[in-house]
Design a protein around this motif. Structure first.
Motif, PDB file in Angstrom:
ATOM      1  N   LEU A 114       0.811  -1.084  -0.162  1.00 28.12           N
ATOM      2  CA  LEU A 114       0.022   0.071   0.046  1.00 28.12           C
ATOM      3  C   LEU A 114       0.896   1.287   0.006  1.00 28.12           C
ATOM      4  O   LEU A 114       1.633   1.488   0.872  1.00 28.12           O
ATOM      5  CB  LEU A 114      -0.977   0.040   1.222  1.00 28.12           C
ATOM      6  N   MET A 125      -2.115  10.443   8.680  1.00 28.51           N
ATOM      7  CA  MET A 125      -3.202   9.348   9.043  1.00 28.51           C
ATOM      8  C   MET A 125      -3.317   8.953  10.380  1.00 28.51           C
ATOM      9  O   MET A 125      -2.629   9.043  11.211  1.00 28.51           O
ATOM     10  CB  MET A 125      -2.358   7.895   8.358  1.00 28.51           C
ATOM     11  N   HIS A 128      -5.028   3.686  13.849  1.00 24.82           N
ATOM     12  CA  HIS A 128      -5.507   2.540  13.343  1.00 24.82           C
ATOM     13  C   HIS A 128      -4.698   1.461  13.526  1.00 24.82           C
ATOM     14  O   HIS A 128      -3.141   1.500  13.898  1.00 24.82           O
ATOM     15  CB  HIS A 128      -5.872   2.637  11.703  1.00 24.82           C
ATOM     16  N   ASP A 130      -3.371  -2.182  11.495  1.00 25.29           N
ATOM     17  CA  ASP A 130      -3.548  -3.042  10.338  1.00 25.29           C
ATOM     18  C   ASP A 130      -3.910  -4.491  10.593  1.00 25.29           C
ATOM     19  O   ASP A 130      -3.046  -5.315  10.501  1.00 25.29           O
ATOM     20  CB  ASP A 130      -2.116  -2.792   9.441  1.00 25.29           C
ATOM     21  N   PHE A 152       6.079   9.323  13.225  1.00 29.19           N
ATOM     22  CA  PHE A 152       5.225   8.071  13.266  1.00 29.19           C
ATOM     23  C   PHE A 152       4.945   7.655  14.725  1.00 29.19           C
ATOM     24  O   PHE A 152       5.868   7.659  15.558  1.00 29.19           O
ATOM     25  CB  PHE A 152       5.920   7.051  12.535  1.00 29.19           C
ATOM     26  N   ARG A 203       3.189  -5.767   2.550  1.00 35.00           N
ATOM     27  CA  ARG A 203       2.321  -6.615   3.613  1.00 35.00           C
ATOM     28  C   ARG A 203       2.269  -8.033   2.931  1.00 35.00           C
ATOM     29  O   ARG A 203       2.624  -8.134   1.741  1.00 35.00           O
ATOM     30  CB  ARG A 203       1.039  -6.092   3.521  1.00 35.00           C
TER      31      ARG A 203
HETATM   32  O1  LIG Z   1       2.729   6.811   6.239  1.00 33.00           O
HETATM   33  C1  LIG Z   1       3.094   6.110   7.268  1.00 33.00           C
HETATM   34  O2  LIG Z   1       4.090   6.165   7.759  1.00 33.00           O
HETATM   35  C2  LIG Z   1       1.895   5.308   7.757  1.00 33.00           C
HETATM   36  C3  LIG Z   1       1.263   4.442   7.078  1.00 33.00           C
HETATM   37  C4  LIG Z   1       0.128   3.346   7.685  1.00 33.00           C
HETATM   38  O3  LIG Z   1       0.097   3.505   8.754  1.00 33.00           O
HETATM   39  C5  LIG Z   1      -0.391   2.504   6.910  1.00 33.00           C
HETATM   40  O4  LIG Z   1      -0.323   2.269   5.658  1.00 33.00           O
HETATM   41  O5  LIG Z   1      -1.156   1.781   7.594  1.00 33.00           O
END
Ligand SMILES: O=C(O)CCC(=O)C(=O)O
Length: 210
Positions: A114, A125, A128, A130, A152, A203
Protein backbone atom coordinates in the motif's frame (compact mmCIF):
# COMPACT_ATOMS: atom_id res chain seq x y z
CA UNK A 1 5.27 10.19 24.97
CA UNK A 2 8.49 8.16 25.12
CA UNK A 3 11.35 9.42 22.99
CA UNK A 4 12.75 6.57 20.93
CA UNK A 5 15.20 8.56 18.82
CA UNK A 6 18.17 7.23 20.79
CA UNK A 7 17.52 3.75 19.44
CA UNK A 8 17.18 4.79 15.81
CA UNK A 9 18.66 2.40 13.30
CA UNK A 10 19.33 -0.63 15.51
CA UNK A 11 17.17 -3.39 14.06
CA UNK A 12 17.99 -5.68 16.98
CA UNK A 13 16.18 -3.36 19.41
CA UNK A 14 12.44 -3.70 19.99
CA UNK A 15 11.01 -0.17 20.17
CA UNK A 16 7.89 -1.42 21.98
CA UNK A 17 8.00 -2.17 25.70
CA UNK A 18 5.50 -5.08 25.42
CA UNK A 19 2.81 -6.81 23.34
CA UNK A 20 4.48 -6.46 19.96
CA UNK A 21 7.71 -5.86 18.08
CA UNK A 22 8.76 -2.79 16.09
CA UNK A 23 12.28 -2.63 14.64
CA UNK A 24 13.96 0.40 13.11
CA UNK A 25 16.38 -0.63 10.34
CA UNK A 26 17.49 2.97 9.78
CA UNK A 27 18.31 4.23 6.28
CA UNK A 28 18.39 1.33 3.82
CA UNK A 29 18.85 3.59 0.75
CA UNK A 30 21.59 6.15 0.17
CA UNK A 31 20.37 9.73 -0.27
CA UNK A 32 20.92 9.50 -4.05
CA UNK A 33 18.98 6.22 -4.29
CA UNK A 34 16.18 7.56 -2.09
CA UNK A 35 16.00 10.74 -4.22
CA UNK A 36 15.62 8.59 -7.35
CA UNK A 37 12.94 6.37 -5.77
CA UNK A 38 11.00 9.40 -4.53
CA UNK A 39 11.10 11.20 -7.89
CA UNK A 40 10.11 8.09 -9.85
CA UNK A 41 7.31 7.16 -7.44
CA UNK A 42 5.88 10.68 -7.65
CA UNK A 43 5.87 10.52 -11.46
CA UNK A 44 4.99 6.88 -12.20
CA UNK A 45 2.35 5.95 -9.66
CA UNK A 46 -1.27 6.70 -10.66
CA UNK A 47 -2.01 8.35 -7.32
CA UNK A 48 -5.70 8.59 -6.34
CA UNK A 49 -7.47 10.07 -3.36
CA UNK A 50 -8.72 7.37 -1.04
CA UNK A 51 -12.22 6.76 0.26
CA UNK A 52 -12.99 5.67 3.79
CA UNK A 53 -16.06 5.24 5.95
CA UNK A 54 -15.51 7.04 9.27
CA UNK A 55 -18.30 6.83 11.88
CA UNK A 56 -20.72 5.81 9.10
CA UNK A 57 -19.83 8.73 6.76
CA UNK A 58 -18.01 8.17 3.46
CA UNK A 59 -15.15 10.63 3.12
CA UNK A 60 -12.49 11.34 0.48
CA UNK A 61 -9.05 11.49 2.08
CA UNK A 62 -6.63 14.33 1.40
CA UNK A 63 -3.71 11.92 1.05
CA UNK A 64 -3.46 9.85 -2.12
CA UNK A 65 -2.93 6.11 -2.33
CA UNK A 66 -2.09 3.22 -4.64
CA UNK A 67 -2.17 -0.54 -4.10
CA UNK A 68 0.11 -3.08 -5.81
CA UNK A 69 0.64 -6.83 -5.55
CA UNK A 70 1.51 -10.24 -6.99
CA UNK A 71 -2.09 -10.73 -8.10
CA UNK A 72 -5.20 -8.60 -8.45
CA UNK A 73 -5.84 -8.85 -4.70
CA UNK A 74 -8.89 -7.07 -3.35
CA UNK A 75 -8.03 -5.21 -0.16
CA UNK A 76 -10.94 -4.26 2.11
CA UNK A 77 -10.25 -1.60 4.73
CA UNK A 78 -12.08 1.29 6.40
CA UNK A 79 -15.27 0.33 4.54
CA UNK A 80 -13.67 0.60 1.12
CA UNK A 81 -12.14 -1.82 -1.41
CA UNK A 82 -9.16 -1.63 -3.74
CA UNK A 83 -7.84 -4.03 -6.39
CA UNK A 84 -4.06 -4.38 -6.61
CA UNK A 85 -2.17 -3.29 -9.72
CA UNK A 86 0.74 -5.44 -10.95
CA UNK A 87 4.20 -4.62 -9.53
CA UNK A 88 6.35 -2.09 -11.39
CA UNK A 89 10.12 -2.66 -11.77
CA UNK A 90 10.80 0.14 -9.25
CA UNK A 91 8.45 -1.34 -6.63
CA UNK A 92 10.03 -4.78 -7.12
CA UNK A 93 13.47 -3.20 -6.63
CA UNK A 94 12.38 -1.56 -3.36
CA UNK A 95 10.66 -4.77 -2.21
CA UNK A 96 13.82 -6.78 -2.89
CA UNK A 97 15.92 -4.32 -0.84
CA UNK A 98 13.45 -4.62 2.07
CA UNK A 99 13.36 -8.42 1.88
CA UNK A 100 17.20 -8.52 1.87
CA UNK A 101 17.22 -6.53 5.11
CA UNK A 102 14.88 -9.00 6.78
CA UNK A 103 16.47 -12.15 5.33
CA UNK A 104 19.06 -12.85 8.05
CA UNK A 105 16.72 -12.85 11.05
CA UNK A 106 13.16 -13.32 9.79
CA UNK A 107 12.95 -14.12 6.06
CA UNK A 108 9.70 -12.64 4.73
CA UNK A 109 8.30 -12.47 1.22
CA UNK A 110 5.77 -9.70 0.73
CA UNK A 111 3.01 -10.08 -1.85
CA UNK A 112 1.47 -6.62 -1.76
CA UNK A 113 2.14 -2.97 -0.98
CA UNK A 114 0.00 0.00 0.00
CA UNK A 115 1.47 3.35 -1.05
CA UNK A 116 0.52 6.67 0.56
CA UNK A 117 1.38 10.14 -0.72
CA UNK A 118 1.11 13.04 1.73
CA UNK A 119 1.37 16.42 -0.04
CA UNK A 120 2.59 18.18 3.11
CA UNK A 121 2.28 18.14 6.90
CA UNK A 122 -1.43 19.02 6.78
CA UNK A 123 -2.05 15.44 5.61
CA UNK A 124 -1.55 12.47 7.91
CA UNK A 125 -3.09 9.16 8.88
CA UNK A 126 -5.36 8.73 11.90
CA UNK A 127 -4.83 6.13 14.62
CA UNK A 128 -5.51 2.61 13.36
CA UNK A 129 -4.18 -0.97 13.38
CA UNK A 130 -3.48 -3.01 10.28
CA UNK A 131 -5.52 -5.87 11.70
CA UNK A 132 -7.71 -6.85 8.75
CA UNK A 133 -8.51 -10.59 8.62
CA UNK A 134 -6.83 -10.89 5.20
CA UNK A 135 -3.45 -10.13 6.83
CA UNK A 136 -3.88 -12.82 9.51
CA UNK A 137 -2.48 -12.73 13.02
CA UNK A 138 1.10 -11.70 13.76
CA UNK A 139 1.53 -10.22 10.31
CA UNK A 140 4.81 -8.55 9.29
CA UNK A 141 4.49 -5.02 7.85
CA UNK A 142 7.56 -3.30 6.43
CA UNK A 143 7.25 0.47 6.07
CA UNK A 144 9.63 2.42 3.79
CA UNK A 145 9.57 6.22 3.70
CA UNK A 146 10.79 8.72 1.10
CA UNK A 147 10.65 12.51 1.13
CA UNK A 148 9.90 14.79 4.07
CA UNK A 149 10.76 13.34 7.49
CA UNK A 150 7.54 12.79 9.47
CA UNK A 151 6.62 11.72 12.99
CA UNK A 152 5.21 8.18 13.23
CA UNK A 153 3.56 7.34 16.55
CA UNK A 154 2.40 4.13 18.21
CA UNK A 155 0.03 3.82 21.18
CA UNK A 156 -1.07 0.78 23.12
CA UNK A 157 -4.78 0.00 22.71
CA UNK A 158 -5.17 0.24 26.50
CA UNK A 159 -3.86 3.86 26.13
CA UNK A 160 -1.17 3.25 28.79
CA UNK A 161 1.84 3.82 26.53
CA UNK A 162 2.67 5.97 23.54
CA UNK A 163 5.93 6.38 21.65
CA UNK A 164 7.10 7.98 18.42
CA UNK A 165 10.00 8.30 16.04
CA UNK A 166 10.81 10.34 12.96
CA UNK A 167 10.78 8.36 9.71
CA UNK A 168 13.33 9.83 7.31
CA UNK A 169 14.12 9.66 3.58
CA UNK A 170 15.05 6.02 2.79
CA UNK A 171 14.25 4.59 6.23
CA UNK A 172 12.78 1.14 6.94
CA UNK A 173 10.61 0.34 9.97
CA UNK A 174 9.15 -3.13 10.54
CA UNK A 175 6.14 -4.02 12.71
CA UNK A 176 5.75 -7.68 13.58
CA UNK A 177 4.57 -10.18 16.21
CA UNK A 178 1.35 -9.16 17.98
CA UNK A 179 1.82 -5.41 17.29
CA UNK A 180 -1.36 -5.03 15.23
CA UNK A 181 -3.46 -6.80 17.91
CA UNK A 182 -2.30 -4.55 20.75
CA UNK A 183 -1.09 -1.27 19.25
CA UNK A 184 -2.40 1.45 16.96
CA UNK A 185 -0.20 3.66 14.80
CA UNK A 186 -0.63 7.06 13.17
CA UNK A 187 1.21 9.54 10.97
CA UNK A 188 1.10 12.84 12.86
CA UNK A 189 0.23 16.12 11.14
CA UNK A 190 2.55 19.12 11.39
CA UNK A 191 2.04 22.70 10.19
CA UNK A 192 5.84 23.02 9.83
CA UNK A 193 6.19 20.52 6.97
CA UNK A 194 5.69 21.97 3.50
CA UNK A 195 7.00 19.19 1.25
CA UNK A 196 5.64 15.78 0.23
CA UNK A 197 6.33 12.33 1.65
CA UNK A 198 5.69 8.87 0.21
CA UNK A 199 5.28 5.81 2.40
CA UNK A 200 5.19 2.20 1.20
CA UNK A 201 3.91 -0.56 3.49
CA UNK A 202 4.80 -4.01 2.22
CA UNK A 203 2.36 -6.66 3.41
CA UNK A 204 1.56 -10.36 3.06
CA UNK A 205 -2.06 -11.05 2.18
CA UNK A 206 -3.28 -14.53 3.14
CA UNK A 207 -5.03 -16.70 0.53
CA UNK A 208 -4.58 -14.15 -2.23
CA UNK A 209 -6.55 -11.63 -0.22
CA UNK A 210 -9.77 -13.69 -0.25
O1 LIG B 1 2.67 6.86 6.26
C1 LIG B 1 2.95 6.17 7.21
O2 LIG B 1 4.08 6.09 7.70
C2 LIG B 1 1.84 5.35 7.86
C3 LIG B 1 1.17 4.42 6.91
C4 LIG B 1 0.21 3.52 7.61
O3 LIG B 1 -0.06 3.67 8.77
C5 LIG B 1 -0.42 2.44 6.89
O4 LIG B 1 -0.23 2.31 5.66
O5 LIG B 1 -1.14 1.67 7.54
Amino acid sequence: MADLFAQEGDAAVNLLPRDGIVNDYGLIFSTAEADDCFRQLLQEIPWQHDEAVIYGRRIITARQVAWYGDAAFDYHYSGTRRTARPWTPLLLHIKERVEQQLAAVSPTVFNSCLLNLYADGSQGMAWHSDDEACLGRNTVIASVSFGAPRKFALRHKDRSTQCALILAHGQLLVMRGSTQSHWQHALMKSARIHSPRINLTFRTMLNNGM
